[in-house]
Design a protein around this motif. Structure first.
Motif, PDB file in Angstrom:
ATOM      1  N   LEU A 185      -0.633   1.456 -21.759  1.00 49.42           N
ATOM      2  CA  LEU A 185       0.452   1.811 -20.876  1.00 49.42           C
ATOM      3  C   LEU A 185       1.440   2.801 -21.866  1.00 49.42           C
ATOM      4  CD1 LEU A 185       2.893   1.504 -18.710  1.00 49.42           C
ATOM      5  CD2 LEU A 185       3.526  -0.462 -19.840  1.00 49.42           C
ATOM      6  N   LEU A 186       1.244   3.860 -21.735  1.00 46.70           N
ATOM      7  CA  LEU A 186       1.906   4.901 -22.403  1.00 46.70           C
ATOM      8  C   LEU A 186       3.336   5.347 -22.033  1.00 46.70           C
ATOM      9  CD1 LEU A 186      -1.377   6.977 -23.648  1.00 46.70           C
ATOM     10  CD2 LEU A 186      -0.146   5.179 -24.797  1.00 46.70           C
ATOM     11  N   GLY A 187       3.318   5.198 -20.627  1.00 46.05           N
ATOM     12  CA  GLY A 187       4.700   5.685 -20.027  1.00 46.05           C
ATOM     13  C   GLY A 187       4.530   5.554 -18.405  1.00 46.05           C
ATOM     14  N   LEU A 188       5.727   5.883 -17.646  1.00 47.44           N
ATOM     15  CA  LEU A 188       5.761   5.763 -16.378  1.00 47.44           C
ATOM     16  C   LEU A 188       5.597   7.087 -15.616  1.00 47.44           C
ATOM     17  CD1 LEU A 188       8.360   2.862 -15.347  1.00 47.44           C
ATOM     18  CD2 LEU A 188       5.933   2.764 -16.016  1.00 47.44           C
ATOM     19  N   GLU A 189       5.771   8.162 -16.368  1.00 48.19           N
ATOM     20  CA  GLU A 189       5.525   9.616 -15.742  1.00 48.19           C
ATOM     21  C   GLU A 189       4.064   9.639 -15.131  1.00 48.19           C
ATOM     22  OE1 GLU A 189       6.254  12.800 -18.610  1.00 48.19           O
ATOM     23  OE2 GLU A 189       6.185  14.195 -16.679  1.00 48.19           O
ATOM     24  N   GLY A 190       4.191  10.001 -13.897  1.00 49.78           N
ATOM     25  CA  GLY A 190       2.525   9.698 -13.313  1.00 49.78           C
ATOM     26  C   GLY A 190       2.009   8.620 -12.829  1.00 49.78           C
ATOM     27  N   MET A 191       2.694   7.576 -13.109  1.00 46.12           N
ATOM     28  CA  MET A 191       1.922   6.211 -12.819  1.00 46.12           C
ATOM     29  C   MET A 191       2.355   6.153 -11.188  1.00 46.12           C
ATOM     30  SD  MET A 191       2.855   2.251 -13.733  1.00 46.12           S
ATOM     31  CE  MET A 191       2.359   2.405 -15.445  1.00 46.12           C
ATOM     32  N   SER A 192       1.201   5.690 -10.853  1.00 50.24           N
ATOM     33  CA  SER A 192       1.255   5.544  -8.888  1.00 50.24           C
ATOM     34  C   SER A 192       2.213   4.386  -8.664  1.00 50.24           C
ATOM     35  CB  SER A 192       0.034   5.398  -8.383  1.00 50.24           C
ATOM     36  OG  SER A 192      -0.688   4.234  -8.455  1.00 50.24           O
ATOM     37  N   LYS A 193       2.609   4.492  -7.379  1.00 50.45           N
ATOM     38  CA  LYS A 193       3.477   3.384  -6.760  1.00 50.45           C
ATOM     39  C   LYS A 193       2.426   2.190  -6.753  1.00 50.45           C
ATOM     40  CE  LYS A 193       6.426   2.560  -2.609  1.00 50.45           C
ATOM     41  NZ  LYS A 193       6.989   3.221  -1.598  1.00 50.45           N
ATOM     42  N   GLU A 194       1.158   2.173  -6.528  1.00 50.98           N
ATOM     43  CA  GLU A 194       0.485   1.079  -6.244  1.00 50.98           C
ATOM     44  C   GLU A 194       0.335   0.103  -7.706  1.00 50.98           C
ATOM     45  OE1 GLU A 194      -0.172   4.224  -5.232  1.00 50.98           O
ATOM     46  OE2 GLU A 194       0.208   3.493  -3.146  1.00 50.98           O
ATOM     47  N   ASP A 195       0.402   1.155  -8.527  1.00 53.05           N
ATOM     48  CA  ASP A 195       0.022   0.395 -10.128  1.00 53.05           C
ATOM     49  C   ASP A 195       1.376  -0.166 -10.473  1.00 53.05           C
ATOM     50  OD1 ASP A 195      -2.385   0.675 -10.842  1.00 53.05           O
ATOM     51  OD2 ASP A 195      -2.237   2.617 -11.937  1.00 53.05           O
ATOM     52  N   ILE A 196       2.694   0.444 -10.067  1.00 52.56           N
ATOM     53  CA  ILE A 196       3.929  -0.241 -10.449  1.00 52.56           C
ATOM     54  C   ILE A 196       4.281  -1.371  -9.816  1.00 52.56           C
ATOM     55  CG2 ILE A 196       6.451   0.012 -10.218  1.00 52.56           C
ATOM     56  CD1 ILE A 196       6.273   3.250 -10.961  1.00 52.56           C
ATOM     57  N   THR A 197       3.607  -1.384  -8.509  1.00 54.61           N
ATOM     58  CA  THR A 197       3.718  -2.647  -7.369  1.00 54.61           C
ATOM     59  C   THR A 197       3.055  -3.676  -7.852  1.00 54.61           C
ATOM     60  OG1 THR A 197       4.301  -1.290  -5.752  1.00 54.61           O
ATOM     61  CG2 THR A 197       3.545  -3.272  -5.181  1.00 54.61           C
ATOM     62  N   LEU A 198       1.694  -3.468  -8.388  1.00 51.60           N
ATOM     63  CA  LEU A 198       0.869  -4.496  -8.982  1.00 51.60           C
ATOM     64  C   LEU A 198       1.279  -5.044 -10.312  1.00 51.60           C
ATOM     65  CD1 LEU A 198      -2.040  -5.865  -9.032  1.00 51.60           C
ATOM     66  CD2 LEU A 198      -2.673  -4.034 -10.638  1.00 51.60           C
ATOM     67  N   ILE A 199       2.033  -4.502 -11.120  1.00 53.87           N
ATOM     68  CA  ILE A 199       2.563  -4.886 -12.295  1.00 53.87           C
ATOM     69  C   ILE A 199       3.685  -5.745 -11.886  1.00 53.87           C
ATOM     70  CG2 ILE A 199       3.656  -4.427 -14.449  1.00 53.87           C
ATOM     71  CD1 ILE A 199       2.387  -1.533 -14.612  1.00 53.87           C
ATOM     72  N   LEU A 200       4.687  -5.328 -11.030  1.00 58.21           N
ATOM     73  CA  LEU A 200       5.706  -6.265 -10.594  1.00 58.21           C
ATOM     74  C   LEU A 200       5.411  -7.442  -9.806  1.00 58.21           C
ATOM     75  CD1 LEU A 200       8.339  -3.462  -9.454  1.00 58.21           C
ATOM     76  CD2 LEU A 200       8.048  -4.351 -11.675  1.00 58.21           C
ATOM     77  N   GLY A 256       9.996   5.801 -12.840  1.00 56.38           N
ATOM     78  CA  GLY A 256       9.698   4.679 -12.008  1.00 56.38           C
ATOM     79  C   GLY A 256      10.413   4.411 -10.585  1.00 56.38           C
ATOM     80  N   LEU A 257      11.781   4.600 -10.795  1.00 52.94           N
ATOM     81  CA  LEU A 257      12.529   4.527  -9.657  1.00 52.94           C
ATOM     82  C   LEU A 257      12.319   5.355  -8.650  1.00 52.94           C
ATOM     83  CD1 LEU A 257      16.068   3.305 -11.096  1.00 52.94           C
ATOM     84  CD2 LEU A 257      14.671   2.124  -9.729  1.00 52.94           C
ATOM     85  N   ARG A 258      11.955   6.625  -8.949  1.00 50.73           N
ATOM     86  CA  ARG A 258      11.794   7.856  -8.083  1.00 50.73           C
ATOM     87  C   ARG A 258      10.380   7.680  -7.393  1.00 50.73           C
ATOM     88  NH1 ARG A 258      13.324  11.749  -5.844  1.00 50.73           N
ATOM     89  NH2 ARG A 258      11.846  13.098  -6.946  1.00 50.73           N
ATOM     90  N   THR A 259       9.679   7.275  -8.176  1.00 47.86           N
ATOM     91  CA  THR A 259       8.241   6.985  -7.422  1.00 47.86           C
ATOM     92  C   THR A 259       8.415   5.694  -6.493  1.00 47.86           C
ATOM     93  OG1 THR A 259       6.835   7.584  -9.563  1.00 47.86           O
ATOM     94  CG2 THR A 259       5.726   6.040  -8.246  1.00 47.86           C
ATOM     95  N   MET A 260       9.115   4.798  -6.783  1.00 50.58           N
ATOM     96  CA  MET A 260       9.385   3.536  -5.889  1.00 50.58           C
ATOM     97  C   MET A 260      10.322   3.763  -4.716  1.00 50.58           C
ATOM     98  SD  MET A 260       7.271   1.605  -7.207  1.00 50.58           S
ATOM     99  CE  MET A 260       7.482   0.036  -6.172  1.00 50.58           C
TER     100      MET A 260
END
Ligand code: CP
Length: 306
Positions: free
Chosen positions: A8-23, A177-181
């Motif tokens: 986990l190096l940053g949220l730039e480019g992380m997908s909505k699916e991965d952020i949702t999985l973490i949350l 992160g917020l923009r992706t979500m």
């Protein structure tokens, strides 16, 4: 999360699916934190090293608690008192620590890019706990978790990040992160503390709090870095407080309650008035509690991935 690259190096480019999985995973760990016995076994037998080359209270304690609650073996390292002071390079330090057979590294450093560098020189999973002015991904994840608990969804949520955007890794990770979500993100601060590129990240820029307050749901207030005062980027703390300090008087002008966030540490009555920090619309301590759950989630997902 860049689960495929094991880091986990940053949220730039992380997908909505991965952020949702973490949350989502963090929510199940949040439930664990409410139990009388807060320990679960998934990282039993794993060894995690926390490399903190820069001061920290919340992030460091939170990672250590998260690691212990997942039953990992934990070693914490500070650059003061280490062989870095004898001239050892970061690469040598990391490779020597790895030779002791560790599985994961959590790193905070004042230079942007150090976690990326480590991910290329060690086999262990690397987690960025804040690198220079670049990113602080677990902070943004815990911020999003806190907002999702309150508003159920981040889609269309109007969030303004206030203060020293120029020097803030928290702002950058939150924007990504917020923009992706699906949130609408704006920033507000003195023109000297807003980077020129920021609109290219899809955020709106305000230079007056009064203009943004009627149109937002959330104010994420950043610490004004007192050391910047001497650099001439703003005239005085008194003037900063007058124009950009978030006070009850200013937020009461909105026709709806505004949620108050702050990553900490707070300069009370400078960037944020004490009554708002401790008031009914503040979620600052929720952010801190969620920090442990989010870090458990990230450690678990990386540490148990095949
Ligand atoms: N929010 C945050 O990163 O705080 P610390 O510097 O205390 O870890």
């Amino acid at each position: 999360m860049n689960l495929q690259s094991r880091h986990l190096l940053g949220l730039e480019g992380m997908s909505k699916e991965d952020i949702t999985l973490i949350l989502d995973t963090a929510e199940s760990f949040r439930e664990v934190l409410e139990r009388p016995i807060k320990k679960v076994p998934p990282l039993q037998g794993k060894t995690i090293v926390n490399l903190f080359f820069e001061n920290s209270t919340r992030t460091r304690i939170s990672f250590e608690l998260a690691e212990r609650r997942l039953s990992a073996d934990v070693v914490s390292f500070s650059s003061g008192g280490s062989s870095i002071s004898k001239g050892e390079t970061l690469k040598d330090t990391a490779r020597n620590i790895e030779a002791m057979k560790i599985d994961m590294v959590v790193v905070r450093h004042s230079s942007a890019g150090v976690p990326h560098f480590l991910s290329r020189v060690v086999q262990a999973n690397v987690i960025n706990a804040g690198d220079g002015l670049h990113e602080h991904p677990t902070q943004a994840l815990l911020d999003m978790m806190t907002l999702r608990q309150k508003y159920k969804s981040l889609e269309g949520l109007r969030v303004c990040i206030v203060g020293d955007i120029l020097h803030s890794r928290v702002a950058r990770s939150n924007i990504f992160g917020l923009r992706t979500m699906g949130a609408e993100v704006s920033v507000c601060g003195p023109a000297t503390l807003i980077p020129r590129y920021i609109e290219q990240l899809g955020v709106r820029v305000y230079n007056r709090l009064e203009d943004v307050i009627p149109n937002i749901d959330v104010l994420n207030v950043l610490r004004i870095q007192l050391e910047r005062q001497k650099s001439g980027l703003f005239p005085s703390l008194r003037e900063y407080h007058r124009y950009f300090g978030v006070t009850k008087e200013k937020v009461d002008k909105a026709s709806h309650p505004i949620t108050i966030m702050h990553p900490g540490p707070i300069n009370r009555d400078v960037e944020l008035s004490a009554d708002l920090a401790d008031g009914p619309h503040s979620v600052i301590l929720e952010q801190v509690t969620n920090g442990v759950a989010v870090r458990m989630s990230v450690l678990y997902l990386l540490g148990t991935a095949q």
